[in-house]
Structures are given as structure tokens and as C-alpha cells.
Write a protein that holds these residues in place. Structure first.
Motif, PDB file in Angstrom:
ATOM      1  N   SER A 219       0.502   5.733   0.456  1.00 53.02           N
ATOM      2  CA  SER A 219       0.271   7.104   0.892  1.00 53.02           C
ATOM      3  C   SER A 219       1.403   8.005   0.418  1.00 53.02           C
ATOM      4  CB  SER A 219       0.176   7.174   2.418  1.00 53.02           C
ATOM      5  OG  SER A 219      -0.910   6.425   2.878  1.00 53.02           O
ATOM      6  N   ILE A 236      -1.098  12.074   2.740  1.00 51.23           N
ATOM      7  CA  ILE A 236      -2.372  12.147   2.020  1.00 51.23           C
ATOM      8  C   ILE A 236      -2.611  10.799   1.359  1.00 51.23           C
ATOM      9  CG2 ILE A 236      -3.595  13.161   0.051  1.00 51.23           C
ATOM     10  CD1 ILE A 236      -2.343  15.778   0.614  1.00 51.23           C
ATOM     11  N   GLU A 264     -10.801  10.684   0.977  1.00 46.66           N
ATOM     12  CA  GLU A 264      -9.497  11.278   1.232  1.00 46.66           C
ATOM     13  C   GLU A 264      -9.202  11.209   2.718  1.00 46.66           C
ATOM     14  OE1 GLU A 264      -6.847  15.159   0.038  1.00 46.66           O
ATOM     15  OE2 GLU A 264      -9.015  15.239  -0.178  1.00 46.66           O
ATOM     16  N   THR A 266      -6.294  12.786   5.159  1.00 47.79           N
ATOM     17  CA  THR A 266      -5.199  13.754   5.149  1.00 47.79           C
ATOM     18  C   THR A 266      -4.758  14.025   6.580  1.00 47.79           C
ATOM     19  OG1 THR A 266      -6.131  14.816   3.194  1.00 47.79           O
ATOM     20  CG2 THR A 266      -4.499  16.059   4.419  1.00 47.79           C
ATOM     21  N   VAL A 312      -1.567  21.044  -2.457  1.00 47.17           N
ATOM     22  CA  VAL A 312      -1.800  21.541  -1.112  1.00 47.17           C
ATOM     23  C   VAL A 312      -1.827  23.067  -1.170  1.00 47.17           C
ATOM     24  CG1 VAL A 312       0.646  21.586  -0.439  1.00 47.17           C
ATOM     25  CG2 VAL A 312      -1.112  21.362   1.319  1.00 47.17           C
ATOM     26  N   GLY A 371      -5.512  19.954   1.696  1.00 51.75           N
ATOM     27  CA  GLY A 371      -4.989  18.928   0.794  1.00 51.75           C
ATOM     28  C   GLY A 371      -6.045  18.571  -0.237  1.00 51.75           C
ATOM     29  N   ASP A 390     -11.269  17.196  -1.382  1.00 53.11           N
ATOM     30  CA  ASP A 390     -10.321  17.943  -0.565  1.00 53.11           C
ATOM     31  C   ASP A 390     -10.732  17.854   0.893  1.00 53.11           C
ATOM     32  OD1 ASP A 390     -12.218  20.101   0.080  1.00 53.11           O
ATOM     33  OD2 ASP A 390     -11.941  20.707  -2.003  1.00 53.11           O
TER      34      ASP A 390
END
Length: 753
Positions: A219, A236, A264, A266, A312, A371, A390
Motif C-alpha cells: 500500500s 491507497i 481500489e 482508499t 490525489v 484518490g 478512482d
């Protein structure tokens, strides 16, 4: 932007996606989505044409190959390893223009230095190479000038190299594919796999595993200031896999397709020390150079490079001492296709979830942190295709607002394809799938929970006995849109379970009343009632008639009086374990039927006209099914020939089909049965042999005096794979005349090593 015709658009996509000749970029640079068509969707939406012609073996949902053989243009020169080693240097002559991420830029121009010019290279030649020490990113250029051992060239396209050809490839991207050291922004660190990262501001946030086997190598731990007075911390984790296909077929036909899945996770927290509007677009966090992979199209090789960029964004109105945070996870997919026959098509979807920490707001605020992770695929460094995932978290509220504050999330995927227009200009196509409406992660209010039942629906029919018991699924959200546990009660079976994706026993057949209840932390409850029907599994029996040699009879079976037919029962049903063959009950008219405990019975025909055979079975749910076949029976011949049943091969008591596969050194028994000695009055003599593959024929000795049955046992000599054809020859013992010869192939596969 003027929309091109389908034919032109498809051709441009294929040319630009595989255009090569650009050197890899030295450092990552943020890019903005191009001004291009945009489609948005939500979970469950799909193109009405996308599902047509899909490849069932495709991991990412690509369409079937077109089956076009590659044809190389005469001017194409595929460099051998020796030829490529003569390249001593490659210089990009216009890097600022051609390596731009702008919506339009020219083709790259090059100077190639050779220690000695390979034979056959001339102005107009198309030079191609895969990955070599001299061409680590591949090579596909068109020669525009030659001076000694110096070659001037411009990046070429797939259509420059091929008259026709196609490619089809699928890849996932994993930690072991890093080809170099990642580039990380200040304040960003890479945690090894298994570390939870910086969770001090989100102590209760769940750790979601990476999507399948694909993820970043660990990560990213984030502690950055994308704008003055704004501090972002968190982690992330991103992963993706893509499938690509496309090609050209003549001067005016081309297509390209890209389909990607991404995941993803985040977890971000925002803290503000100033008041006012804040905006930071594409704040760079990290870039991961992944291993290149070649796509061969006949002898022509296109080398595709992969980079993963993490950014970001933060924008909106903040105030001093404001803080909020949330963990957001998203599983997304997007697909984009251009073709002459189907034009422009797309598909996509989003699955999201999230949890938050309590927010602190002392004044009105509306701020979003996003993100983003983007995969950029390029042919020899020239950006041609990218996909991104995202996950965003938004805080909106204030001390005088109702609700006082609300934290919502959204997520999605975007796919971009850059289209070269003969090296002069560039068009681009862009597809984005996000939730049309953000989902609420947390809010400050009070109301009874809201229940959404996914399965079962009202009036559903539930068949029991399947491979996996059906699971009830529902969700409930309280007034702050936080998850609330749900409780299921089957009033008929008197069973209660708590939680979604739970299994109810569904014991009693017939009508069931189900209640679903959710109670929040304030004691407020909501109940929904459903009515369903529990039904037994389906069951059916069909019959197949075979000759005594085992050959399947197509159409209406016809036999002579005194002949014996084989009848196979095929049992099908929705239960995990259908009723066994030993439970079959056989009856017949116009003949006598005898079962042997398997799904096969012998039917001896005793009268001319029409005969019938019926097999009936009852399962553990007391469901009965039967199947019937009729046969035509003609008069017996004046001379009765001996009849022998086809070679029957069993392994552990189970029948083996001709050409069937067994494991290791599993032994078999081969049996030939004489059916009508009393009528034929011929005494047989049996001779058995076997031949492994194309090897020598070996005799199989057996007991003397075999009459009505002849049996041989065999065990393969090796556990590492064996194939043998077994043959039996039956002669008239009195005259030595051959009555019949039959063969049977058996395969053994190797035991696991």
C-alpha cells in the motif's frame, strides 16, 4: 469536435493504439481527461450489443477473435537479434512535441545510429524489433532517410507493417512485474504487502484485501499537503488487469477493443488549518513502471509498456480546524470498442462500499478528496491507451444545516484511447463509469432504518437440493446511512438468522412467510414481509438405445426378434446428488429387460411389431420421473448369427467410455459377452491383444475354455501417462473363421507430480 465515420474512427483507433517509436517518458507528468465523448452509467447498466459474440474463455470479457492470418508488407524488415545489436543509439528528435500528453501532438521523429547497416534497409523500409538490449522498449519505425550508418525515421503504425493481422492478449499486473524503482512524491511511502499502513486517523476502518492477485506492491502511505493549509493522510491500494484485441484487414478496415477490471481501496483523512476555497488537480503521488510485454502479430512484434500513476485531488470550501475521513473501496470495470461492423460500443459498472470516522465541522464546508490510480499502456512509449479507477469522499454540512453533516462517496473507472490522424493531429475517445448519484457513507440524523432486500423477491420459487444453498441477502441503513444488521425469520420453518448472505434451511416444501427486521442503535425498527414457495428439485429420465456393440442408434430403433438391445438411462435434475442408477426400475413390453445396477439395461426382443422399455426413478424428495422408448421389431433371420456385446471396460466398478481418461495406474477389466449361443449354436474362441500408442502389439493370455464371457485385466506399466488400444478377435472354434473383431481405446493421464 466533428464525429468521424465508423470506418474512419475504427481505423484511427487501431493505428494510434499500436503506433510505436516513442521512447519511454523519463518522469511521470499529470494529465487531464481529453475533450472527447463521455458516457456515464451506474451498476447494472450495460450496452445492448456488448454481450454479442463474447469469448467464453476471456477473463475480461473480450469478443471472439476474427481469425485473420497476418500478412506482412514487403517493405517491413523484422530485425534479427544480430541486426538489432547493431543499433548503438536512438535519439528522439522532437520529444517536447511528440511525448506530450496533450490531446493532439505529432508523430515522433528519430535518429538511429548503427555500427553497420543491416541488409535490405532502404528509404521507406519499416523496421521492427522486440525487446533487446539495444531496443529495450521495442521498435517500429519507418525509414525516411539514410546517411552512411545513420538512419532518419518516424514512428510507424501497425498498418505500415502489415497488410492484415490481429492481436488478442489479456494481462493482470502484480508486484513482481515492477521493472524499475517507483517514483514517489515527498510524504508518500511504499509499505510492503501485509502492512496496514497509516491508520491512526481511521482506527476502525476495515482493511479490504486487494482485488484477486492484482495490486500495487503493498500500500501507499500518504502524508502530503496538496495545497496550503490542507493536509491529507491515509493509504491507497490499487490493482488492475486488462484485455486488448484489435487489428487491420486491408486498407480500410480496422478495429480495437480494450476491457479492464480494477480495484481500489482508499482510506483518506483531510485536515484544514485555513479557511477558503481549495483546489489541487491531479496532485502526483507515485508512478510505478511495470514490465513490458510483447504482442506478436505473425513475425511483427509490438512491445507494450505499462505504468501505474497514483494521484490525489482536493477541492471545495474548507474552514480552519475542519477534519473528516473515510475508507472507500471500489470494484469497477470498463470496456471500449471501435469496429467497422459495430461502430462505437462500450460497457461498464461500479461496485462501492465505505465507512467513515466522525466529522468535525465548525462552519459551512463542502470539500471532496479523490484518490485516483491510472494504468497507462503504450506501444514503445507512445501513450495510446489508459484506464483509471478512482474513489472519492465528500463532506458537506455546517452547524446550521440539516443534516448537520453528510459524508458521501463515489467511485468509477475511465477508459481513454488516443487516435492518431496520419501523424498530423490526434483525436481521443473517453468512456467513464461512475455512480450517477454518490452513496452516503455517514450522516447526522435520526429515522428508522431503511431495508433493501436483494434476494429472495416476493413470490420467488426456491428449489432445494442444489450445489450451493441459496443465500438470503438484504441491507439496512440507519438515519446516518450506516449499515444496520438485519434479522431473517422463516415463520414456516421457525428459524431465525442474523446478517446478510445467510442460509435458511428451507426444510418444509410449500409456502413460506419470511420477515426481515432491522433495528438501529437508537432502538428504531423496520420490518418487511416476503412470501416464497419452496419446491423440490427437478428430475427427469431420458433413454438412449444402443446396438449390442455399443453404437448409439439415431432415429427409430429397429431390431430383429431374438436380438438384444442396450438401453442407457440418463438422469438429470437440479439436485446436488441425483438419485443413483441402482434406484432405477425397468419394465418392458414385447421383450424382457434386465438391469445390472448401473444406468444400463439389456432388452431382449421376443415378438415382432412394437416393443417398449420404461425406466422409472424416485429421489429422496419423493419426486418420480420416468422415460420410455419404443422399438420396431422385425422377423428373426433364417440363419441366426452369433451376437456379442461390445467390449465393456470398467474401472472400480464404473463403466469407461471409448477413448475415456483414467488416472495414474488405475487398473481396468475388459469383458466381451456372448449373447445368443443357444440360438446361434456356435462355439467361440477368444484372442485378446493390446497396442500402446504406435508400439508393438502384445498378446493378453487368459483362461482356457471361455464360452459365454471372456475377461481380461490390465494395469498400465507407468503412472506418468499411458495410451493403449485393446483388441479382441472371436473365431468359430470349429472352423477357425473370424466371427468379429472389436477394439477399445483407453487413456491414462499422469498422476500429479
Amino acid at each position: 469536435m466533428t464525429t468521424p465515420t465508423r470506418r474512419t474512427l475504427a481505423l484511427l483507433v487501431a493505428l494510434a493504439l499500436l503506433a510505436s517509436g516513442c521512447s519511454p517518458q523519463a518522469s511521470p507528468s499529470p494529465s487531464s481527461p481529453p475533450a472527447a465523448p463521455v458516457w456515464s452509467g451506474s451498476p447494472g447498466e450495460t450496452s445492448p450489443t456488448w454481450s454479442t459474440g463474447l469469448d467464453p474463455d476471456s477473463q475480461f470479457g473480450l469478443h471472439l477473435r476474427k481469425g485473420i492470418d497476418p500478412v506482412v508488407r514487403p517493405e517491413t524488415r523484422v530485425l534479427s537479434a544480430s541486426d538489432a545489436s547493431r543499433i548503438t543509439g536512438i535519439t528522439v528528435l522532437n520529444p517536447d512535441e511528440c511525448l506530450s500528453d496533450a490531446d493532439a501532438h505529432p508523430m515522433c521523429s528519430y535518429r538511429l545510429e548503427f555500427s553497420a547497416l543491416p541488409s535490405g534497409v532502404a528509404v521507406g523500409s519499416v523496421l521492427n524489433s522486440g525487446v533487446t538490449p539495444s531496443t529495450p522498449s521495442g521498435l517500429l519505425v519507418k525509414v525516411t532517410g539514410i546517411s552512411g550508418t545513420t538512419v532518419e525515421a518516424v514512428q510507424a503504425t501497425l498498418q505500415d507493417a502489415l497488410v492484415q493481422g490481429e492481436f488478442w492478449i489479456e494481462r493482470t499486473f502484480s508486484p513482481d512485474q515492477l521493472r524499475g524503482k517507483p517514483t514517489l512524491a515527498e510524504g508518500v511511502t511504499l509499505l510492503p504487502p501485509g502492512k496496514k499502513g497509516n491508520r491512526r486517523l481511521l482506527p476502525d476502518a476495515p482493511r479490504v484485501p486487494a482485488f484477486d492477485q492484482i495490486s500495487l506492491p503493498g500500500s501507499l502511505s500518504i502524508d502530503v499537503e496538496p495545497a496550503d493549509g490542507l493536509h491529507v493522510t491515509g493509504t491507497i491500494d490499487f490493482g488492475a488487469g486488462c484485455g486488448l484485441d484489435g487489428g487491420v484487414n486491408g486498407s480500410d478496415i480496422a478495429w480495437v477493443e480494450a476491457s479492464c477490471h480494477a480495484w481500489e481501496s482508499t482510506g483518506l483523512t483531510v485536515n484544514a488549518t485555513q479557511t477558503g476555497a481549495r483546489k489541487a488537480e491531479r496532485y502526483f503521488l507515485a508512478d510505478f513502471p511495470m514490465a513490458a510485454f510483447p504482442i506478436p502479430i505473425g513475425p511483427v512484434i509490438i512491445v507494450v509498456l505499462v505504468d501505474i500513476m497514483i494521484t490525489v485531488d482536493v477541492d471545495g470550501i474548507v474552514h480552519a480546524d475542519m477534519h473528516y475521513g473515510a475508507t472507500q473501496t471500489a470494484e469497477v470495470y470498463g470496456s471500449l470498442r471501435f469496429s467497422v461492423t459495430d461502430g462505437l460500443d462500450h460497457d461498464g459498472g461500479v461496485k462501492v462500499s465505505g465507512s467513515s470516522q466522525k466529522a468535525g465541522v465548525k462552519a459551512d464546508a463542502s470539500v471532496t478528496v479523490l484518490g485516483r490510480a491510472e494504468l497507462r499502456l503504450s506501444a514503445y512509449g507512445c501513450l495510446g491507451f489508459s484506464v483509471g479507477g478512482d474513489a472519492s469522499v465528500t463532506l458537506a454540512g455546517g452547524p446550521n444545516q440539516n443534516p448537520r453533516w453528510r459524508i458521501s462517496g463515489n467511485a468509477g473507472i475511465f477508459v481513454k484511447v488516443f487516435l492518431g490522424l496520419f501523424g498530423v493531429a490526434e483525436l481521443s475517445a473517453y468512456i467513464a463509469y461512475h455512480l450517477k448519484q454518490p452513496f452516503v457513507i455517514d450522516t447526522y440524523a435520526s429515522a428508522p432504518p431503511k431495508i433493501t432486500v436483494t434476494w429472495p423477491t416476493e413470490g420467488a420459487v426456491i428449489r432445494v437440493g442444489g450445489l450451493l444453498p441459496p443465500k438470503v441477502e438484504a441491507s439496512a441503513l440507519d438515519d446516518k446511512d450506516a449499515p444496520v444488521p438485519v434479522t431473517w425469520t422463516d415463520e414456516t420453518d421457525h428459524v431465525t438468522v442474523t446478517g446478510s448472505l445467510q442460509t435458511l434451511p428451507w426444510k418444509a416444501l410449500g409456502s413460506h412467510t419470511i420477515t426481515v427486521t432491522a433495528t438501529d442503535s437508537a432502538g428504531l425498527s423496520t420490518t418487511k414481509t416476503l412470501h416464497v414457495t419452496v419446491a423440490p428439485p427437478t428430475l427427469s429420465v431420458t433413454l438412449q438405445v444402443r446396438t449390442i456393440a455399443g453404437d448409439l442408434v439415431k432415429g427409430q430403433p429397429t431390431f430383429a426378434v431374438g436380438a438384444t438391445a442396450l438401453v442407457d438411462a440418463v438422469i438429470t435434475g437440479s439436485a446436488l446428488q441425483n438419485a443413483p442408477c441402482s434406484a432405477l426400475q425397468w419394465t418392458a413390453t414385447g421383450g424382457t429387460v434386465t438391469g445390472d445396477g448401473t444406468c444400463r439395461a439389456h432388452l431382449k426382443l421376443t415378438a415382432t411389431g412394437t416393443a417398449s422399455v420404461t425406466a422409472t426413478i424416485t429421489d429422496s424428495y419423493q419426486t418420480t420421473a420416468s422415460g420410455t422408448r419404443t422399438l420396431s421389431v422385425r422377423d428373426a433371420p433364417s440363419v441366426v448369427a452369433p451376437q456379442f456385446e461390445g467390449i465393456d471396460v470398467t474401472a472400480g466398478g464404473v463403466h469407461v467410455a471409448p477413448g475415456g481418461w483414467l488416472q495414474g495406474q488405475q487398473p481396468i477389466r475388459l469383458t466381451l459377452t456372448y449373447l445368443n449361443r443357444d440360438e446361434a449354436k456356435v462355439t467361440p474362441a477368444y484372442a485378446w491383444s493390446y497396442q500402446p500408442g504406435s508400439g508393438a502389439v502384445t498378446t493378453m493370455p487368459g483362461a482356457s475354455g471361455e464360452l459365454l464371457t471372456s475377461t481380461r485385466d490390465f494395469t498400465p506399466p507407468s503412472q506418468w501417462g499411458y495410451h493403449a488400444t485393446f483388441t479382441v478377435t472371436v473365431r468359430n472354434k470349429a472352423t477357425n473363421a473370424v466371427l468379429l473383431t472389436r477394439s477399445f481405446l483407453v487413456n491414462w493421464q499422469s498422476n500429479p507430480k
